[in-house]
Motif scaffolding. Structure first.
Motif, PDB file in Angstrom:
ATOM      1  N   ARG A  74      -6.965  26.413 -41.320  1.00 39.72           N
ATOM      2  CA  ARG A  74      -6.154  27.540 -40.861  1.00 39.72           C
ATOM      3  C   ARG A  74      -5.966  28.567 -41.972  1.00 39.72           C
ATOM      4  N   ALA A  75      -5.841  28.079 -43.208  1.00 37.26           N
ATOM      5  CA  ALA A  75      -5.662  28.974 -44.357  1.00 37.26           C
ATOM      6  C   ALA A  75      -6.981  29.576 -44.829  1.00 37.26           C
ATOM      7  N   LYS A  76      -8.107  29.125 -44.253  1.00 31.35           N
ATOM      8  CA  LYS A  76      -9.447  29.615 -44.582  1.00 31.35           C
ATOM      9  C   LYS A  76      -9.807  29.398 -46.048  1.00 31.35           C
ATOM     10  N   ASP A  77      -9.397  28.231 -46.580  1.00 33.25           N
ATOM     11  CA  ASP A  77      -9.750  27.837 -47.944  1.00 33.25           C
ATOM     12  C   ASP A  77     -10.981  26.937 -47.864  1.00 33.25           C
ATOM     13  N   THR A  78     -12.154  27.555 -47.960  1.00 29.55           N
ATOM     14  CA  THR A  78     -13.414  26.825 -47.740  1.00 29.55           C
ATOM     15  C   THR A  78     -13.618  25.707 -48.757  1.00 29.55           C
ATOM     16  N   THR A  79     -13.336  25.982 -50.030  1.00 30.75           N
ATOM     17  CA  THR A  79     -13.554  24.972 -51.071  1.00 30.75           C
ATOM     18  C   THR A  79     -12.698  23.745 -50.835  1.00 30.75           C
ATOM     19  N   ALA A  80     -11.434  23.965 -50.500  1.00 29.04           N
ATOM     20  CA  ALA A  80     -10.526  22.843 -50.244  1.00 29.04           C
ATOM     21  C   ALA A  80     -10.981  22.042 -49.029  1.00 29.04           C
ATOM     22  N   VAL A  81     -11.413  22.748 -47.977  1.00 26.40           N
ATOM     23  CA  VAL A  81     -11.872  22.054 -46.765  1.00 26.40           C
ATOM     24  C   VAL A  81     -13.081  21.191 -47.069  1.00 26.40           C
ATOM     25  N   VAL A  82     -14.061  21.754 -47.779  1.00 25.91           N
ATOM     26  CA  VAL A  82     -15.276  20.988 -48.128  1.00 25.91           C
ATOM     27  C   VAL A  82     -14.919  19.775 -48.985  1.00 25.91           C
ATOM     28  N   THR A  83     -14.015  19.975 -49.942  1.00 26.37           N
ATOM     29  CA  THR A  83     -13.604  18.878 -50.819  1.00 26.37           C
ATOM     30  C   THR A  83     -12.947  17.759 -50.030  1.00 26.37           C
ATOM     31  N   TYR A  84     -12.016  18.108 -49.154  1.00 27.78           N
ATOM     32  CA  TYR A  84     -11.322  17.085 -48.368  1.00 27.78           C
ATOM     33  C   TYR A  84     -12.265  16.388 -47.398  1.00 27.78           C
ATOM     34  N   VAL A  85     -13.231  17.121 -46.852  1.00 27.91           N
ATOM     35  CA  VAL A  85     -14.204  16.501 -45.956  1.00 27.91           C
ATOM     36  C   VAL A  85     -15.042  15.471 -46.716  1.00 27.91           C
ATOM     37  N   ILE A  86     -15.449  15.808 -47.934  1.00 25.13           N
ATOM     38  CA  ILE A  86     -16.254  14.877 -48.737  1.00 25.13           C
ATOM     39  C   ILE A  86     -15.446  13.645 -49.112  1.00 25.13           C
ATOM     40  N   ILE A  87     -14.186  13.845 -49.513  1.00 17.63           N
ATOM     41  CA  ILE A  87     -13.339  12.697 -49.851  1.00 17.63           C
ATOM     42  C   ILE A  87     -13.097  11.829 -48.625  1.00 17.63           C
ATOM     43  N   LEU A  88     -12.851  12.478 -47.478  1.00 18.79           N
ATOM     44  CA  LEU A  88     -12.658  11.722 -46.237  1.00 18.79           C
ATOM     45  C   LEU A  88     -13.911  10.918 -45.890  1.00 18.79           C
ATOM     46  N   THR A  89     -15.071  11.529 -46.067  1.00 21.30           N
ATOM     47  CA  THR A  89     -16.336  10.826 -45.798  1.00 21.30           C
ATOM     48  C   THR A  89     -16.496   9.617 -46.706  1.00 21.30           C
ATOM     49  N   SER A  90     -16.141   9.770 -47.985  1.00 21.56           N
ATOM     50  CA  SER A  90     -16.267   8.655 -48.929  1.00 21.56           C
ATOM     51  C   SER A  90     -15.328   7.517 -48.561  1.00 21.56           C
ATOM     52  N   LEU A  91     -14.118   7.835 -48.116  1.00 27.27           N
ATOM     53  CA  LEU A  91     -13.176   6.783 -47.716  1.00 27.27           C
ATOM     54  C   LEU A  91     -13.641   6.088 -46.436  1.00 27.27           C
ATOM     55  N   ILE A  92     -14.154   6.873 -45.484  1.00 24.46           N
ATOM     56  CA  ILE A  92     -14.670   6.283 -44.243  1.00 24.46           C
ATOM     57  C   ILE A  92     -15.825   5.333 -44.561  1.00 24.46           C
ATOM     58  N   PHE A  93     -16.711   5.778 -45.452  1.00 23.60           N
ATOM     59  CA  PHE A  93     -17.845   4.928 -45.812  1.00 23.60           C
ATOM     60  C   PHE A  93     -17.360   3.671 -46.532  1.00 23.60           C
ATOM     61  N   ASN A  94     -16.323   3.807 -47.386  1.00 23.52           N
ATOM     62  CA  ASN A  94     -15.802   2.667 -48.133  1.00 23.52           C
ATOM     63  C   ASN A  94     -15.279   1.580 -47.197  1.00 23.52           C
ATOM     64  N   ILE A  95     -14.415   1.981 -46.264  1.00 24.79           N
ATOM     65  CA  ILE A  95     -13.852   0.982 -45.357  1.00 24.79           C
ATOM     66  C   ILE A  95     -14.927   0.478 -44.390  1.00 24.79           C
ATOM     67  N   PHE A  96     -15.908   1.335 -44.077  1.00 21.94           N
ATOM     68  CA  PHE A  96     -17.007   0.893 -43.221  1.00 21.94           C
ATOM     69  C   PHE A  96     -17.803  -0.215 -43.900  1.00 21.94           C
ATOM     70  N   ILE A  97     -18.037  -0.094 -45.208  1.00 20.19           N
ATOM     71  CA  ILE A  97     -18.791  -1.116 -45.932  1.00 20.19           C
ATOM     72  C   ILE A  97     -18.075  -2.462 -45.854  1.00 20.19           C
ATOM     73  N   PHE A  98     -16.748  -2.464 -46.075  1.00 23.70           N
ATOM     74  CA  PHE A  98     -15.996  -3.720 -46.006  1.00 23.70           C
ATOM     75  C   PHE A  98     -16.108  -4.339 -44.611  1.00 23.70           C
ATOM     76  N   CYS A  99     -15.956  -3.514 -43.587  1.00 22.78           N
ATOM     77  CA  CYS A  99     -16.032  -4.027 -42.213  1.00 22.78           C
ATOM     78  C   CYS A  99     -17.468  -4.439 -41.850  1.00 22.78           C
ATOM     79  N   TYR A 100     -18.432  -3.665 -42.341  1.00 23.19           N
ATOM     80  CA  TYR A 100     -19.833  -3.950 -42.028  1.00 23.19           C
ATOM     81  C   TYR A 100     -20.296  -5.269 -42.637  1.00 23.19           C
ATOM     82  N   ILE A 101     -19.916  -5.535 -43.889  1.00 25.04           N
ATOM     83  CA  ILE A 101     -20.339  -6.793 -44.517  1.00 25.04           C
ATOM     84  C   ILE A 101     -19.649  -7.981 -43.854  1.00 25.04           C
ATOM     85  N   GLY A 102     -18.404  -7.760 -43.376  1.00 22.51           N
ATOM     86  CA  GLY A 102     -17.745  -8.828 -42.631  1.00 22.51           C
ATOM     87  C   GLY A 102     -18.487  -9.135 -41.346  1.00 22.51           C
ATOM     88  N   GLU A 103     -18.923  -8.082 -40.653  1.00 20.71           N
ATOM     89  CA  GLU A 103     -19.721  -8.251 -39.431  1.00 20.71           C
ATOM     90  C   GLU A 103     -21.055  -8.912 -39.750  1.00 20.71           C
TER      91      GLU A 103
END
Length: 412
Positions: free
Chosen positions: A309-338
């Motif tokens: 909403r604030a149109k801060d492109t750098t912040a949005v890209v940064t948060y998207v990348i961090i969110l992706t890394s966290l999603i991948f992290n928890i996915f790895i734990f769940c995936y190896i359990g599976e």
């Protein structure tokens, strides 16, 4: 994520150098964890190595505390806006997760050592090219998982600790003839005024190394779980291969059917013990990851909405990348359990598909023990509370979205 493919036997490496194969399994883990002082040292380690580990523990705890305490005081006493408070809760949550995971790695260092010893023993005692091919395929798969996990984690670090400060640039102080670099973890003025030079540069540098540390802890914990789980899956595939040769035997196997059954049972028991020790060493880390990522992903989703909403492109890209890394992290734990649960189920199925009718009369009864062990598959858990599986990953995503919707309702 695609299943690993077996390596053709004709391109297998030398069979007499097991150290090369052990490094293939755990080398990246050692590179990440050893500089932090949490890689298991030899029981006959020198005093210098012991002192180095204790020193690194003190340094790492100090860096994490250096990030958390001043920022927490800043949020508590100097921030009034709701979004500004929420914006700092994400990094503070990540700090707390890093502190808990680092402590767990230290507490369970002996269990991690036992797992590494089992990996070393398995590579040292593999005798047949077919078994070695299975283990190498799994080791390469685990190595790729570790690399991808490390890449995602440090991508978030690069953007959050380098790209964002550079995009913002130095901020000039009104009425004064100097400027300062905005800190990722703001520091309360009750401790020191970080707008002044050279205090600002010193704090920025220390926070840079502290950020590198907490992301390395996250990458190290995830990669350790991946390496151990993939090795266990490889051993279960070797076990299934042995079951296939139970009736007719193989060149490296005993001519006695009873001896072959005994070897299969021994291997199965070793795998079970390895999984128990692995579960003990990583269950607390999995629990921290499970609940911490749920909260952190909810906050990151909210940051993305507000910054869009604030149109801060750098912040949005940064948060998207961090969110992706966290999603991948928890996915790895769940995936190896599976993955572990799936391989355990396959072992159970394989035990029931043995040509038992071709075995001698008394030998058939021995299969009952194999089937009994196979019918109780091992499942990895997070703190013995949540079973790690792809369904659990789905639950984490749903819970994060539910919290995000609730947060938007309360703040909008």
């Amino acid at each position: 994520m695609s299943k690993r493919e077996p390596i053709p036997l004709k391109i297998l490496p030398r069979e007499d150098d097991h150290e090369e194969y052990v490094n293939m399994s755990i080398e990246w883990n050692r590179w990440i964890l050893k500089p932090m002082g949490v890689w298991p040292r030899s029981r006959h380690a020198s005093n210098t190595e012991v002192c180095f580990n204790w020193l690194m523990h003190a340094v790492c705890y100090s860096l994490i505390s250096f990030l958390f305490v001043p920022c927490y005081l800043y949020v508590s006493f100097e921030v009034n806006e709701v979004y500004d408070k929420l914006k700092q809760y994400g990094p503070l949550t990540f700090c707390m997760m890093a502190f808990a995971k680092y402590s767990s790695l230290i507490v369970h260092v002996n269990d991690i050592r036992e797992c590494i010893k089992c990996i070393d023993w398995d590579w040292r005692n593999v005798n047949h090219a077919e078994d070695r091919g299975i283990m190498i395929a799994n080791a390469n798969f685990g190595r790729r998982l570790v690399k991808v996990c490390t890449f995602f984690m440090f991508s978030g670090f690069v953007f959050y600790y380098i790209a964002v400060p550079i995009s913002i640039g130095k901020i000039s102080v009104q009425g004064e003839n100097h400027s300062f670099i905005p800190l990722v973890f703001p520091v309360t003025k009750l401790i020191v005024d970080t707008h002044q030079n050279p205090t600002n540069e010193i704090f920025f540098a220390i926070q840079f190394f502290g950020g590198m540390l907490i992301h390395a802890i996250a990458a190290g914990a995830c990669s350790l779980a991946a390496a151990f789980a993939v090795h266990a899956c490889g051993q279960m595939q070797v076990l299934m291969c042995w079951m296939g040769y139970l009736v007719d035997g193989r060149v490296d196997m005993s001519s006695s059917t009873n001896a072959r059954i005994a070897r299969i049972v021994t291997q199965h028991v070793r795998i079970k013990k390895f999984l128990v020790v692995m579960e003990k060493s990583l269950t607390q880390i999995s629990l921290v990851e499970f609940f911490g990522c749920t909260v952190a992903m909810c906050l990151l989703g909210y940051y993305i909405i507000v910054e869009t909403r604030a149109k801060d492109t750098t912040a949005v890209v940064t948060y998207v990348i961090i969110l992706t890394s966290l999603i991948f992290n928890i996915f790895i734990f769940c995936y190896i359990g599976e993955l572990v649960a799936e391989e355990c189920r396959k072992v159970g199925q394989m035990s029931q598909m043995i040509d038992w009718y071709r075995l001698p009369e008394n030998t058939k009864l021995s299969l009952v023990l194999i089937m009994a062990i196979s019918n109780s598959p091992t499942k990895l858990t997070a703190g013995s509370l949540v079973i790690l599986s792809l369904r659990s990953f789905s639950d984490v995503m749903k819970t994060s979205v539910a919290f995000l919707n609730m947060l938007r309702t309360l703040t909008d």
